[in-house]
Design an enzyme around this catalytic site. Structure first.
Site, PDB file in Angstrom:
ATOM      1  N   HIS A   1      14.329 -37.179   1.955  1.00  0.00           N
ATOM      2  CA  HIS A   1      15.326 -37.561   2.944  1.00  0.00           C
ATOM      3  C   HIS A   1      16.720 -37.607   2.337  1.00  0.00           C
ATOM      4  O   HIS A   1      16.889 -37.825   1.132  1.00  0.00           O
ATOM      5  CB  HIS A   1      14.986 -38.925   3.561  1.00  0.00           C
TER       6      HIS A   1
ATOM      7  N   HIS B   1       9.865 -39.145   0.849  1.00  0.00           N
ATOM      8  CA  HIS B   1      10.709 -40.016   0.036  1.00  0.00           C
ATOM      9  C   HIS B   1      10.556 -39.630  -1.432  1.00  0.00           C
ATOM     10  O   HIS B   1       9.677 -38.842  -1.789  1.00  0.00           O
ATOM     11  CB  HIS B   1      10.303 -41.464   0.258  1.00  0.00           C
TER      12      HIS B   1
END
Length: 199
Positions: free
Chosen positions: A8, A150
């Site tokens: 992200h 992530h």
């Protein structure tokens, strides 16, 4: 088949130095929005069958920028969330505490350190299992897929796909909006790109 891993872009909490894990869920910062658009542009010519994402805002918003250029809907999946640091989430010395806890509890309980759960959260093994379960479900896709996760999730994916031993998977850098690629074949899986941030 290729799995295109995207970390992200920068979130509002990231920009303020706030640890998020699973317990703090903020949107992308202005800088992060720009990063997400650039990552999407970098992937615009890729043939993509599906886009999966952690259901946390910072990942979903990054994935949605990619999806816009491929006429696809983002498929959210909780198994792609960051490590759940539980009751330690808001502590500045959370990782130091966790290292000490793993050492003491593994000795006390007679288990491996990666099996020790953080209070109110999960163990490293818990995270490994959920990412591996996700991979086993999607590995039979015929076309390429994008996975927006992530820093922790993407590193664990390298281990869950058996590209690297579990003890080596955390060695790979994962910067905001970085693109990595894992090739999945019947003969075995291999990493062909790591942490590309040239966009």
């Amino acid at each position: 088949m290729k799995v295109i891993l995207v970390r992200h872009a920068e979130s509002i909490a990231n920009s303020k130095g706030i640890h998020q894990g699973q317990r703090v869920d903020t949107s992308l910062s202005d800088k992060g929005k720009e990063q997400a658009i650039k990552a999407a542009q970098a992937l615009k010519n890729e043939k993509i069958e599906a886009i999966y994402s952690s259901d946390l805002k910072r990942a979903m918003e990054t994935a949605q920028e990619i999806a816009k250029l491929h006429n696809l809907n983002v498929i959210p999946d909780k198994r792609l969330r960051e490590f759940d640091s539980g009751d330690f989430t808001h502590l500045k010395d959370r990782w130091e505490r966790f290292v000490k806890l793993k050492d003491s509890e593994s000795k006390r309980l007679g288990i491996k350190s990666y099996e020790v759960k953080i209070p109110g959260g999960e163990s490293e093994l818990d995270m490994f299992h959920r990412v591996r379960d996700f991979f086993r479900e999607i590995k039979n896709h015929k076309g390429n897929i994008v996975l927006v996760g992530h820093g922790g999730t993407n590193r664990v994916f390298f281990g869950a796909t058996e590209c690297v031993p579990r003890e080596k998977m955390y060695d790979f850098p994962q910067d905001y909006s970085a693109i990595s690629v894992v090739e999945i074949t019947k003969k075995g899986n291999k990493i062909i790109k790591v942490n590309d941030v040239r966009h």
